[in-house]
Motif scaffolding. Structure first.
Motif, short mmCIF file in Angstrom:
data_model
loop_
_atom_site.label_atom_id
_atom_site.label_comp_id
_atom_site.label_asym_id
_atom_site.label_seq_id
_atom_site.Cartn_x
_atom_site.Cartn_y
_atom_site.Cartn_z
N TRP A 159 0.63 -0.98 -0.19
CA TRP A 159 -0.10 0.15 0.06
C TRP A 159 0.88 1.15 -0.15
O TRP A 159 0.29 2.40 -0.37
N PRO A 160 2.13 1.29 0.46
CA PRO A 160 2.80 2.45 0.19
C PRO A 160 2.76 3.08 -1.05
O PRO A 160 2.92 4.29 -1.39
N PHE A 161 2.95 2.11 -2.02
CA PHE A 161 2.88 2.62 -3.76
C PHE A 161 1.76 3.52 -3.73
O PHE A 161 1.71 4.38 -4.49
N LEU A 162 0.42 3.08 -3.37
CA LEU A 162 -0.73 3.97 -3.46
C LEU A 162 -0.68 5.17 -3.04
O LEU A 162 -1.17 6.55 -3.41
N VAL A 163 0.04 5.34 -1.71
CA VAL A 163 0.08 6.73 -0.86
C VAL A 163 1.03 7.81 -1.82
O VAL A 163 0.71 8.81 -1.89
N CYS A 164 2.12 7.02 -2.26
CA CYS A 164 3.19 8.03 -2.92
C CYS A 164 2.26 8.47 -4.57
O CYS A 164 2.67 9.77 -4.65
N SER A 165 1.57 7.55 -5.04
CA SER A 165 1.03 7.91 -6.23
C SER A 165 0.18 8.94 -5.94
O SER A 165 -0.16 9.98 -6.58
N VAL A 166 -0.74 8.97 -4.61
CA VAL A 166 -1.66 10.02 -4.34
C VAL A 166 -0.75 11.48 -4.06
O VAL A 166 -1.15 12.63 -4.58
N VAL A 167 0.37 11.54 -3.41
CA VAL A 167 1.00 12.52 -3.15
C VAL A 167 1.65 13.15 -4.62
O VAL A 167 1.74 14.32 -4.81
N ALA A 168 2.03 11.97 -5.59
CA ALA A 168 2.59 12.76 -6.76
C ALA A 168 1.56 13.32 -7.60
O ALA A 168 1.73 14.48 -8.13
N LEU A 169 0.37 12.92 -7.32
CA LEU A 169 -1.04 13.46 -8.14
C LEU A 169 -1.19 14.98 -7.53
O LEU A 169 -1.71 15.80 -8.30
N ALA A 170 -0.82 15.14 -6.09
CA ALA A 170 -1.27 16.53 -5.70
C ALA A 170 -0.26 17.87 -6.42
O ALA A 170 -0.87 18.65 -6.56
N GLY A 171 0.66 17.38 -7.09
CA GLY A 171 1.82 18.21 -7.69
C GLY A 171 1.10 18.49 -9.16
O GLY A 171 1.73 19.38 -9.82
N ALA A 172 0.20 17.67 -9.54
CA ALA A 172 -0.36 18.09 -10.69
C ALA A 172 -1.40 19.22 -10.98
O ALA A 172 -1.96 19.71 -11.89
N PHE A 173 -1.82 19.45 -9.83
CA PHE A 173 -3.26 20.64 -9.55
C PHE A 173 -2.72 22.04 -9.66
O PHE A 173 -3.52 22.70 -10.30
N PRO A 174 -1.63 22.52 -9.34
CA PRO A 174 -1.34 23.88 -9.42
C PRO A 174 -1.61 24.32 -10.86
O PRO A 174 -1.05 23.77 -11.66
N ALA A 175 -2.24 25.59 -10.82
CA ALA A 175 -2.29 26.15 -11.97
C ALA A 175 -1.24 27.18 -12.42
O ALA A 175 -0.31 27.28 -11.34
N GLY A 176 -1.16 27.85 -13.38
CA GLY A 176 -0.15 29.06 -13.55
C GLY A 176 0.91 28.65 -14.56
O GLY A 176 1.99 29.08 -14.41
#
Length: 586
Positions: free
Chosen positions: A373-390
């Motif tokens: 399950w650590p793989f899933l947590v890492c993927s969620v954290v990486a996805l958080a970096g896709a949202f910033p605009a600009g």
């Protein structure tokens, strides 16, 4: 024809005119001198010292060569004086104790004299200060290591005093040369003083002071900012030495060695980690974020967390406590990531905070919840970096998040999460499906964020295919989920599993290529069609290089039939694409 003789009155008038001309020339020269003196004596004390000592002498063509020659001569004479003292000690005209004392007084005198010359804005101040710092460091090392005349505490105090004096010199006069030699020299001499088994707590205190001085100079004096690099490198070498000694003590199971090595280890480690983290935060806050401050979060995570885990594992007997501490660190890094996005000019720091957060997530999750399950947590954290605009300002952040997601996919494959077996089949299938959903969501966000726009026109050629990496990762996860579910299903049937499983994987690959072809044709999406072609090539290679040699009967027939259907569909798709190509181009 001779000129008539001038009268006395004419000659007096001529002399008056010459005097007036000379007076005007003297006034012009005086104005130039006043301008030069005004330039040298205006501004803050640091600016005065930096200009008067570093620029006016060295950069002036009329003074440059004499200045360096006299500096070389001064260094030679100072070195001769030190060697004379050393020769007298070697020939026993002085005992080593008196020789060491005279050498320390001589070095301190040179540093003090350099400080005085800086205060008076006199030339060659740096020569005396640098020679004094180098001589003092050499005397301390030789007095302790060779003659054993200096106790370790006294040696550290002397090096600390040299560090404080040269740091004050740099803060007051922005004197880069003495400061760099003093701060870096004190740190290097302290590390070599008792190598390889120093008093770690004393050495940690001195290196912490060196880092604080280097940080102060980073924000205060721009010409000395580079000394943060060598000081940090020396600090990491010190921690590698301390960690190696701790590991050796733990392996030997020597209680006394463990107790002496562990003393102050965790408090010092936490202090250094917080100091470096605070430095990165202040650098972003003050608009001074550079490569050094941006790389610090990665350095701290990669160095401090494994080092602390080793000590905490021995102390508590459990690694889960480190996972919880790491989770708090991940929260702090992600808060710093989102906060730094709002600061202009801190894209590098935002990128570093995100990558450090993903790395710490991987390390902490592996300790807190060992397994898949650590793989899933890492993927969620990486996805958080896709949202910033600009975009394009946050373009490096988005690319870093994309790269982390792709690396997580490679990590999952390398960990053999999709390997067929009897353990955790359905949990691993669920994990693969969730990872595929997260990666596909990341692909959709990245595709919109990295699409061609007026702001990203200059990078459009190489940005356009980048999101396809996430699409490939999604296909890998989907294949893993289907592969595991296929094996779990076949295991329940009364058939020979290996041949059916091998043919089933080929059918999954070919049907996947067929589905991608139909999707790409319906959407007229070149990326999807190219991906379908690549998947079909993989299916063909598997049929003709593996299945023909290893399976037979009905499984082989189904395997080849699936490839034939995919090839036929590919031919029809190509014809349809060529027919619609003029419409797409217009």
């Amino acid at each position: 024809m001779n000129d008539p003789p001038q009268s006395l009155e004419d000659r007096v008038n001529e002399l008056v005119g010459q005097l007036r001309a000379l007076s005007s020339r003297v006034d012009a020269v005086a104005a130039q001198v006043a301008a030069i003196n005004g330039t040298r004596t205006t501004g803050t004390p640091g600016e005065i010292g930096s200009y008067a000592l570093d620029r006016s002498d060295a950069d002036n063509p009329a003074l440059g060569a004499p200045f360096f020659l006299t500096s070389a001569a001064a260094v030679s004479f100072l070195l001769v004086a030190a060697l004379i003292l050393r020769t007298l000690v070697d020939h026993q005209y002085f005992n080593p104790e008196w020789g060491l004392l005279l050498g320390l007084v001589y070095a301190a005198g040179l540093i003090g004299y350099g400080f005085v010359r800086y205060a008076k804005l006199q030339r060659q101040a740096a020569v005396y200060a640098v020679c004094g710092t180098l001589l003092l460091a050499a005397m301390v090392l030789e007095g302790h290591r060779r003659f054993a005349l200096l106790a370790p505490s006294t040696a550290y105090v002397l090096l600390g005093a040299m560090l404080a004096i040269t740091g004050a010199l740099g803060m007051r006069y922005t004197a880069s040369a003495p400061t760099c030699f003093g701060v870096v020299g004190a740190a290097a001499a302290a590390l070599a003083l008792e190598f390889p088994t120093p008093h770690f707590s004393w050495l940690a205190g001195l290196l912490l002071a060196a880092n604080l001085v280097a940080a102060a100079l980073y924000f205060r004096a721009g010409n000395s900012a580079w000394i943060t690099w060598p000081v940090t490198i020396l600090t990491l070498l010190f921690w590698a030495l301390w960690t190696a000694n701790l590991d050796r003590a733990l392996r030997s199971a020597d209680a006394a060695a463990i107790q002496s090595t562990m003393a102050w280890y965790l408090p010092a480690l936490l202090t250094f980690a917080l100091t470096y983290g605070l430095f990165s935060f202040v650098a972003v806050l003050r608009g001074r974020a550079g490569w050094y401050s941006s790389l610090l979060p990665l350095v701290v995570v990669a160095w401090a967390y494994p080092s602390a885990g080793q000590a905490m594992g021995w102390w508590t007997g459990s690694e889960r406590i480190m996972g919880l501490i790491g989770a708090l660190g991940v929260v702090a890094l992600m808060i710093a990531f989102w906060w730094s996005l709002s600061r202009s000019g801190s894209v590098r720091s935002s990128t570093a905070f995100l990558i450090a957060g993903v790395l710490l997530t991987a390390l902490a999750a592996a300790d807190a919840a060992p397994g898949i399950w650590p793989f899933l947590v890492c993927s969620v954290v990486a996805l958080a970096g896709a949202f910033p605009a600009g975009a394009p300002r946050n373009l490096p952040v988005k690319l870093a998040a994309l790269g982390c997601q792709v690396l997580i996919c490679m990590w999952v494959v390398a960990a053999m999460v999709f390997a067929a077996g009897d353990t955790e089949l359905w949990p691993r299938t669920l994990l693969a499906a969730l990872l595929a959903a997260l990666c596909f969501a990341h692909y959709q966000i990245a595709r919109r964020a990295l699409s061609p726009s007026p702001e990203t026109a200059e990078w459009a050629d190489w940005l356009l295919p980048v999101p396809a990496l996430l699409f490939f990762a999604t296909l890998v996860y989907m294949f893993g989920a289907l592969r595991l579910s296929l094996f779990a299903t076949l295991s329940l049937m009364p058939i020979e599993v290996s041949g059916a499983f091998c043919a089933g994987q080929t059918i999954v690959i070919n049907l996947g290529a067929l589905a991608l072809m139909l999707t790409g044709l319906a959407l007229m999406d070149r990326t999807v069609l190219v991906t379908a072609l690549l998947v079909a090539v993989v299916g063909a290679l598997k049929v003709f290089t593996h299945d023909l040699l290893h399976i037979q009967g009905i499984p082989l027939i189904l395997s080849i039939l699936s490839f034939g259907c995919t090839a036929l569909a590919g031919s029809l798709t190509w014809a349809k694409w060529q027919k619609n190509l003029p419409t797409i181009n217009t």
